[in-house]
Design a protein around this motif. Structure first.
Motif, mmCIF file in Angstrom:
data_model
loop_
_atom_site.group_PDB
_atom_site.id
_atom_site.type_symbol
_atom_site.label_atom_id
_atom_site.label_comp_id
_atom_site.label_asym_id
_atom_site.label_seq_id
_atom_site.Cartn_x
_atom_site.Cartn_y
_atom_site.Cartn_z
ATOM 1 N N TYR A 181 12.419 0.225 -3.640
ATOM 2 C CA TYR A 181 11.414 0.039 -4.688
ATOM 3 C C TYR A 181 11.111 1.348 -5.401
ATOM 4 O O TYR A 181 11.047 1.394 -6.639
ATOM 5 C CB TYR A 181 10.126 -0.533 -4.084
ATOM 6 N N LEU A 182 10.931 2.429 -4.636
ATOM 7 C CA LEU A 182 10.605 3.719 -5.245
ATOM 8 C C LEU A 182 11.752 4.231 -6.104
ATOM 9 O O LEU A 182 11.520 4.888 -7.126
ATOM 10 C CB LEU A 182 10.244 4.741 -4.158
ATOM 11 N N SER A 183 12.985 3.932 -5.716
ATOM 12 C CA SER A 183 14.128 4.300 -6.548
ATOM 13 C C SER A 183 14.095 3.535 -7.858
ATOM 14 O O SER A 183 14.273 4.112 -8.944
ATOM 15 C CB SER A 183 15.433 4.008 -5.807
ATOM 16 N N MET A 184 13.822 2.243 -7.781
ATOM 17 C CA MET A 184 13.793 1.404 -8.973
ATOM 18 C C MET A 184 12.634 1.767 -9.892
ATOM 19 O O MET A 184 12.807 1.896 -11.103
ATOM 20 C CB MET A 184 13.676 -0.067 -8.563
ATOM 21 N N ILE A 185 11.435 1.972 -9.320
ATOM 22 C CA ILE A 185 10.261 2.214 -10.156
ATOM 23 C C ILE A 185 10.352 3.564 -10.855
ATOM 24 O O ILE A 185 9.919 3.721 -12.000
ATOM 25 C CB ILE A 185 8.952 2.097 -9.329
ATOM 26 N N VAL B 294 0.832 -1.205 0.000
ATOM 27 C CA VAL B 294 0.000 0.000 0.000
ATOM 28 C C VAL B 294 0.870 1.259 0.000
ATOM 29 O O VAL B 294 0.644 2.192 -0.784
ATOM 30 C CB VAL B 294 -0.956 0.011 1.215
ATOM 31 N N ILE B 295 1.891 1.304 0.850
ATOM 32 C CA ILE B 295 2.762 2.485 0.933
ATOM 33 C C ILE B 295 3.562 2.653 -0.354
ATOM 34 O O ILE B 295 3.745 3.763 -0.856
ATOM 35 C CB ILE B 295 3.707 2.376 2.154
ATOM 36 N N GLY B 296 4.019 1.527 -0.914
ATOM 37 C CA GLY B 296 4.748 1.586 -2.184
ATOM 38 C C GLY B 296 3.874 2.129 -3.299
ATOM 39 O O GLY B 296 4.326 2.933 -4.129
ATOM 40 N N ALA B 297 2.599 1.723 -3.323
ATOM 41 C CA ALA B 297 1.674 2.202 -4.348
ATOM 42 C C ALA B 297 1.410 3.700 -4.189
ATOM 43 O O ALA B 297 1.332 4.441 -5.173
ATOM 44 C CB ALA B 297 0.359 1.426 -4.282
ATOM 45 N N ALA C 8 13.228 -1.357 2.098
ATOM 46 C CA ALA C 8 12.629 -2.013 0.932
ATOM 47 C C ALA C 8 11.763 -1.044 0.137
ATOM 48 O O ALA C 8 11.835 -0.999 -1.092
ATOM 49 C CB ALA C 8 11.797 -3.210 1.384
ATOM 50 N N ILE C 9 10.938 -0.262 0.825
ATOM 51 C CA ILE C 9 10.043 0.675 0.138
ATOM 52 C C ILE C 9 10.845 1.751 -0.582
ATOM 53 O O ILE C 9 10.564 2.089 -1.739
ATOM 54 C CB ILE C 9 9.058 1.311 1.139
#
Length: 377
Positions: free
Chosen positions: A147-151, A55-58, A143-144
């Motif tokens: 992920y945000l760096s990668m996305i 949810v936080i990643g989205a 992790a979050i």
């Protein structure tokens, strides 16, 4: 697609809206993060934790896309391009431009602003992930951020694909436009290149499906189809703009519109006008001057029994900026007015008298003929 949207908030003069299709991608992002990405790369956490991370990643992706689109919108506004708003939809987001760039430079800077913003966010989140790891923050936080760096890196790279009208496609068109000085040629060539990219992406999607990756293949096909139709639509929009260049409402209006008297009953209106001419809107006149308009929608608000004693003048809609227009108004503005109001017929009024009527049907027939003669071969 962008018609079914909900306004969320307004920032820096831009309205941010959410297309209903965003619900699909939001669910898929949360589900894929909670069930796939985070458990695969950061094992050992509980399922409830993975769902919260999803949810936080989205939400982080949501904010990142808004920043990406705001970068486009701010540069566009700096160079005089009108931005209606920013809408998030199934394939990400879009800054809704009402004007095309006036120079190759303005298009290049407007287009490249989004990927630069995403690259910057990728570096920022990557740096924060390194700091969080050094300072021994909890694994979900690291992790979050990772992920945000990668996305954001993926968003930047994807948007640089030279498939018009993505950012990369607009960068390509701006360079072609700068080289030859001909936006028509540049748009046509950029659209052709985009169509080839779209076909390749669709083909890759089918190959993934044949290989057993049905969901991944379906996404490739959807993205390719979107690019295919968007490339054609972008070229056609340019043709429409060029077709109407320098033309006003006066060039396309019907100068002998059928008008309805102010003082006849609704039943007489239905019998003498509606069933005879089959239009959904008629101008209403009184003493030679425009009084308003009567539509099928207004008629349907009253019962058949009321039709017998109610007069047109009692139920008509008075002239206002959404249903009437001046004859010297540019056609582009008239089309925007029709799009915003939902009217397909607009009164052309001067000095309280109706001098014509502009219909979407006439404009579409003209556009269809142009498309038939000048579409991408």
């Amino acid at each position: 697609m962008l018609k079914r949207k909900i306004a969320l908030f307004k920032l820096l003069g831009f309205t941010v809206s959410l297309d209903v299709s965003w619900g699909i991608i939001l669910f898929l992002v949360v589900w894929s993060l909670a069930k796939g990405f985070f458990p695969s790369y950061f094992p050992g956490l509980g399922m409830q934790t993975y769902w919260w991370m999803g949810v936080i990643g989205a939400i982080g992706l949501f904010v990142s896309i808004i920043i990406h689109e705001f970068s486009h919108a701010l540069i566009a506004r700096k160079y005089g391009m009108k931005i209606k708003g920013i809408t998030l939809f199934i394939f990400g987001g879009v800054a809704e431009m009402q004007d095309e760039p006036s120079t190759p430079k303005s298009e290049f800077l407007m287009a490249i602003a989004g990927p630069i913003a995403s690259f910057t966010l990728s570096i920022l989140f990557g740096g924060l992930a390194q700091v969080a790891e050094t300072m021994k923050f909890s694994l979900p936080v690291i992790a979050i951020l990772s992920y945000l760096s990668m996305i954001n890196l993926l968003v930047a790279v994807f948007n640089l694909i030279p498939a018009f009208p993505t950012d990369g496609g607009r960068v390509l068109r701006s360079l072609l436009w700068w080289i030859k000085g001909d936006i028509h040629w540049a748009t046509q060539l950029a659209s052709r290149i985009s169509l080839m990219f779209a076909v390749v992406i669709i083909f890759m999607g089918f190959m993934h499906m044949i290989g057993g990756n049905a969901i991944g293949g379906l996404w490739w096909i959807l993205i390719g189809s979107f690019l295919f139709f968007a490339a054609n639509a972008s070229y056609q929009r340019l043709l429409i703009k060029e077709s109407f260049e320098g033309k006003t409402v006066r060039h396309f209006m019907n100068t002998t519109p059928v008008t309805v008297p102010f003082d006849i009953t609704l039943q007489a209106f239905v019998d003498r006008y509606l069933y005879h001419y089959h239009y959904k809107m008629f101008p209403v006149v009184k003493g030679g001057k425009i009084s308003g308009l009567i539509t099928v929608q207004l008629l349907k608000q009253h019962t058949h029994e009321e039709w017998k004693h109610l007069f047109v003048g009692q139920v008509m809609e008075e002239p206002n900026p959404s249903n009437s227009i001046a004859s010297n108004t540019p056609i582009d503005d008239a089309l925007n007015r029709m799009n915003e109001s939902g009217y397909t017929r607009i009164l052309v009024v001067e000095d309280d008298r109706i001098i014509g009527i502009l219909t979407l049907k006439d404009l579409l027939e003209y556009i269809a003929l142009k498309m038939e003669l000048e579409t991408i071969p």
